[in-house]
Enzyme design. Structure first.
Site, PDB file in Angstrom:
ATOM      1  N   HIS A  84       0.822  -1.219   0.000  1.00 45.67           N
ATOM      2  CA  HIS A  84       0.000   0.000   0.000  1.00 45.67           C
ATOM      3  C   HIS A  84       0.856   1.268   0.000  1.00 45.67           C
ATOM      4  O   HIS A  84       0.361   2.341  -0.329  1.00 45.67           O
ATOM      5  CB  HIS A  84      -1.051  -0.013   1.116  1.00 45.67           C
ATOM      6  CG  HIS A  84      -0.575   0.324   2.495  1.00 45.67           C
ATOM      7  ND1 HIS A  84      -0.283  -0.627   3.449  1.00 45.67           N
ATOM      8  CD2 HIS A  84      -0.351   1.505   3.098  1.00 45.67           C
ATOM      9  CE1 HIS A  84       0.086  -0.037   4.566  1.00 45.67           C
ATOM     10  NE2 HIS A  84       0.054   1.266   4.389  1.00 45.67           N
ATOM     11  N   ASP A 220       1.073  -7.670   2.311  1.00 48.94           N
ATOM     12  CA  ASP A 220       1.219  -6.236   2.045  1.00 48.94           C
ATOM     13  C   ASP A 220       2.682  -5.798   1.895  1.00 48.94           C
ATOM     14  O   ASP A 220       3.230  -5.121   2.757  1.00 48.94           O
ATOM     15  CB  ASP A 220       0.529  -5.457   3.168  1.00 48.94           C
ATOM     16  CG  ASP A 220       0.248  -4.014   2.791  1.00 48.94           C
ATOM     17  OD1 ASP A 220       0.835  -3.532   1.808  1.00 48.94           O
ATOM     18  OD2 ASP A 220      -0.555  -3.373   3.488  1.00 48.94           O
ATOM     19  N   SER A 654       3.915   2.226   8.489  1.00 48.87           N
ATOM     20  CA  SER A 654       3.723   1.217   7.462  1.00 48.87           C
ATOM     21  C   SER A 654       5.018   1.003   6.699  1.00 48.87           C
ATOM     22  O   SER A 654       5.683   1.959   6.319  1.00 48.87           O
ATOM     23  CB  SER A 654       2.637   1.634   6.489  1.00 48.87           C
ATOM     24  OG  SER A 654       1.408   1.265   7.017  1.00 48.87           O
TER      25      SER A 654
HETATM   26  N1  ARG Z   1      -4.689   0.617   7.350  1.00 52.77           N
HETATM   27  C1  ARG Z   1      -3.370   0.610   6.806  1.00 52.77           C
HETATM   28  C2  ARG Z   1      -2.719   2.010   6.953  1.00 52.77           C
HETATM   29  O1  ARG Z   1      -3.280   2.881   7.546  1.00 52.77           O
HETATM   30  C3  ARG Z   1      -3.330   0.074   5.430  1.00 52.77           C
HETATM   31  C4  ARG Z   1      -4.026   0.895   4.391  1.00 52.77           C
HETATM   32  C5  ARG Z   1      -3.984   0.412   2.974  1.00 52.77           C
HETATM   33  N2  ARG Z   1      -4.941  -0.620   2.689  1.00 52.77           N
HETATM   34  C6  ARG Z   1      -6.215  -0.392   2.289  1.00 52.77           C
HETATM   35  N3  ARG Z   1      -6.988  -1.433   2.133  1.00 52.77           N
HETATM   36  N4  ARG Z   1      -6.732   0.790   2.076  1.00 52.77           N
HETATM   37  O2  ARG Z   1      -2.099   2.583   6.114  1.00 52.77           O
HETATM   38  N1  ASP Z   2      -1.340   1.410   7.904  1.00 55.93           N
HETATM   39  C1  ASP Z   2      -0.642   2.491   8.557  1.00 55.93           C
HETATM   40  C2  ASP Z   2       0.405   3.135   7.647  1.00 55.93           C
HETATM   41  O1  ASP Z   2       0.249   3.178   6.462  1.00 55.93           O
HETATM   42  C3  ASP Z   2      -0.031   2.044   9.845  1.00 55.93           C
HETATM   43  C4  ASP Z   2      -0.946   2.263  10.996  1.00 55.93           C
HETATM   44  O2  ASP Z   2      -1.662   3.283  11.017  1.00 55.93           O
HETATM   45  O3  ASP Z   2      -0.920   1.454  11.894  1.00 55.93           O
HETATM   46  O4  ASP Z   2       1.340   3.752   8.072  1.00 55.93           O
END
Ligand code: ARG
Ligand code: ASP
Length: 719
Positions: A84, A220, A654
């Site tokens: 991502h 990921d 991330s």
């Molecule tokens: N929640 C994670 C972060 O904040 C991964 C986000 C990317 N994935 C998604 N399905 N949108 O970045």
């Molecule tokens: N998914 C988040 C990021 O892209 C990490 C988090 O917020 O825990 O940095």
């Protein structure tokens, strides 16, 4: 004797009980954390993690792009981060003919690695406490503006001195709300190439449905490489550049982790606000989040439906939808977590004790007596304005046609500015013309029109008229609440809803055509909205931050005086930090007990060929059927995909390396569990878990699924 043993074990126990919370500064690790880290099982030293005298793990950790972390895993500058985090770049290389997003991409040789203009990677060279120099000549009687200008001037000198004679960059950043300042010297590389990405059905398996959730089965990760000039120095893209030779790269452990194991996360957490008063948490959880969640929900419903029906729309909107959905879901989890943890009441309880402590001493009363009352007043005045701001930015200003139309504002300004020559105006219009195709590649008018009608409806019917730009009230009355009609008229009349009309207009543009932009209905709405923001709300917002910044600086200092034995960590501010904790499951709700790892079996259980997010890659299925896991299999005979631990992380972490007691790479951090997303405001050791990709699954995908053995051969694997 017995008593000391008891005391000793007790204090050790209580130490470990609290371990998990905190994002610590690498330079202070030895002083503040090393002992606890070693008590938790760490076998390396603070000096192995951060040193300026010799290469250390910090030299293998980078800020990736604007907001992620990456780690170097080979002597040829090979870099791992999340799928991502690489998403935008993978998307930019994708089209209907070669859809790398869907099918994955693997360069078979260095020559096939793809450049990514605009992408950069930054190393921390060193950091240093410069508080005394930054605050030289700052007095407590200064206004915030005076204070700021002294600080800016001091910092300029510090920075210039730090980078003299080098190609480094430097900045001085505030920590603890401006009670401390650190100099950060950095080195940035700008030739970063895409090496590989798994197909979305691995890299984004579970999609937005599983996002922020456990159990998780997302592969990921993506692979990039840093290139440098012949002298191993940073250089913009050139085909003559060569793979960068790093000072340090991470060794990769194939041993996996076990429940209770020590791990740490080394990376660039973006923003946390752990030391706010209760009113501030209330504003986030009960005002800002609910408004933004509702508006994002509407956009997502429309986009999701269109992506389901049309492959092209899926490519065009997947990155946009992921961005919208990500914060939408984060905010839902955060508001719930605040409620469940009773975070606001906990803060109020703390404030009661704090106020008693303040009142018990006349000096403290003089310094801090007015602090919390002032906070409460500022916030209660500000909440309606912040609501209005959230409504506008998450509402009308999230609509693509408005944003795009406003990108022609500069052209309008220059066209009417007599001091600007015709040729300068023409150059600008040509520049805008050159960007038209790029913009429309990812634009669908039908989707945007639907969003327009839905968002205008919600905005006009729900936002407070007291803080609404007049144009919305007028148009709402004109159209008698018929938002579909309003949308139709805007999209029929505007120049900016198709590449053809935009190009035709720009190709023949001369400065008198600015009139046409000024009459454009999308531009008019956007311009009126931005003008309102600038003339009204921005001033309120700036004033609010002025006041609260200084209140927070005082409150932060007061909190450390109130709790002198507590070890404080500074809020995240996109600087390099270390979080450490233990591999551990959790109980998200009554009668549910979550395991600490997830496996490939779970991917097969989630499989659903009819739902995009749960399609399983056929190659993965075959490897699963034959249990062809190679050296990447766990001792228990299964393929571990992800695991969770108590490391305190946030957005920006991330892609961060997750390291074991020996400092070897065991995972790549990519998310948090939903029940714990309030950790940006308050950490709960029971519920807050970071989610990591098991590095063995990452290698398994590279090696067995993608057949990109050449990459694994570059790495140093520890059996
Ligand atoms: N929640 C994670 C972060 O904040 C991964 C986000 C990317 N994935 C998604 N399905 N949108 O970045
Ligand atoms: N998914 C988040 C990021 O892209 C990490 C988090 O917020 O825990 O940095």
């Amino acid at each position: 004797m017995k008593k000391t043993i008891f005391l000793l074990t007790f204090s050790l126990f209580s130490l470990i009980l609290h371990a998990g919370e905190g994002m610590w500064l690498p330079v202070l690790l030895q002083q503040l954390n090393e002992k606890e880290m070693r008590a938790m099982g760490m076998r390396i030293t603070a000096d192995d993690i951060y040193s300026i005298n010799h290469s250390s793990l910090k030299d293998a950790v980078v800020l990736f792009g604007g907001g992620c972390t990456g780690e170097i895993v080979s002597g040829q500058g090979l870099l791992l981060t999340n799928h991502h985090c690489g998403y935008g770049n993978i998307q930019r290389h994708s089209s209907l003919e070669h859809d790398y997003l869907t099918d994955g991409f693997w360069a078979q040789s260095l020559a096939e690695e793809l450049p990514n203009p605009g992408l950069s990677v930054t190393f921390l060279v060193r950091m240093e406490d410069v508080t005394a120099v930054t605050l030289k000549n700052v007095t407590s009687r200064m206004s915030e503006t005076q204070r700021d200008s002294v600080i800016v001037a001091n910092n300029k000198l510090i920075v210039n001195e730090a980078i003299k004679g080098t190609h480094y960059k430097a900045s001085v950043r505030p920590f603890f709300a401006g009670n401390q300042y650190y100099l950060l010297v950095t080195e940035t590389f700008t030739d970063i190439r895409l090496v590989g990405a798994p197909p979305s059905n691995i890299g984004k398996f579970g999609g937005d449905t599983d996002n922020w959730m456990w159990p998780r089965h997302t592969g990921d990760f993506s692979v990039f490489r840093i290139y440098a000039d012949k002298n191993n120095n940073p250089a913009d893209y050139s085909k003559d550049n060569i793979p960068y030779t790093p000072k340090k790269y991470l060794n990769i452990s194939l041993k996996g982790v076990n429940e209770g194991d020590f791990t740490f996360v080394y990376g660039y957490p973006g923003t946390t606000q752990e030391y706010l008063p209760a009113v501030a948490v209330d504003m986030v959880a009960n005002h800002k989040n609910p408004i933004a969640i509702g508006l994002r929900q509407q956009r997502l419903d429309i986009i999701d439906q269109a992506m389901e029906q049309d492959r092209l729309v899926r490519i065009q909107y997947s990155a946009k939808a992921a961005g919208i959905a990500n914060f939408w879901k984060k905010m839902i989890g955060e508001s719930r977590g605040i409620k469940r943890l009773d975070a606001i009441d906990i803060k109020r309880g703390f404030e009661k004790d704090f106020s008693q402590w303040v009142a018990a001493d006349p000096n403290r009363e003089a310094a801090y007596g007015n602090l919390l009352p002032a906070y409460n007043k500022v916030y209660s005045d500000f909440i309606p304005k912040n609501d209005a701001y959230t409504y506008l930015t998450e509402g009308p200003l999230s609509i693509e046609i408005l944003r795009y139309a406003y990108s022609f504002n500069k052209l309008v300004q220059q066209s009417s500015e007599k001091t600007i020559s015709d040729s300068a105006v023409n150059a600008l219009s040509k520049q805008l013309l050159a960007g038209v195709d790029g913009y429309f590649k990812n634009y669908d008018k039908t989707v945007d029109r639907k969003i327009f009608a839905a968002i205008m409806n919600t905005y006009c019917e729900n936002a407070s008229p007291d803080y609404m730009p007049a144009i919305y009230r007028e148009l709402k009355a004109n159209y008698k609440g018929d938002y579909e009609k309003w949308a139709d008229e805007v999209f029929n009349k505007t120049l900016f809803a198709s590449a053809e009309s935009t190009k035709a207009f720009l190709e023949k543009y001369s400065r008198k055509d600015a009139k046409k932009i000024l009459k454009d209905p999308a531009f008019q709405l956007a311009a009126a909205t931005y003008a309102y923001l600038q003339q009204n709300l921005s001033k309120d917002i700036a004033r609010f931050y002025d006041v609260t910044d200084s209140l927070q600086r005082i409150y932060m200092k007061a909190q450390t005086e109130f709790r002198p034995k507590k070890q404080f960590y500074p809020d995240a501010n996109s600087t390099l930090r270390i979080a450490y904790g233990q591999v551990k499951g959790y109980e998200p709700a009554d009668a549910i007990d979550y395991n600490w790892f997830a496996t490939l079996d779970g991917i097969m259980q989630k499989e659903n060929p009819d739902i995009y997010d749960y399609v399983v890659d056929p190659r993965l299925k075959e490897l699963y059927r034959t249990k062809n896991y190679g050296p990447y299999c766990d001792r228990d005979g299964t393929m571990h995909v992800t695991f969770i631990a108590t490391n305190h992380t946030t957005g920006g972490n991330s892609g961060s390396p997750v390291l074991d007691a020996d400092g070897n790479l065991v995972g790549i951090n990519f998310d948090r569990c939903w029940e714990g997303t309030m950790s940006d405001l308050m950490y709960d050791p029971d519920q807050c878990r970071n989610i990591s990709l098991d590095i063995r699954y990452c290698l398994f995908v590279i090696d067995k699924v993608a057949g990109a053995r050449r990459l694994v051969d570059e790495m140093n694997l520890i059996q």
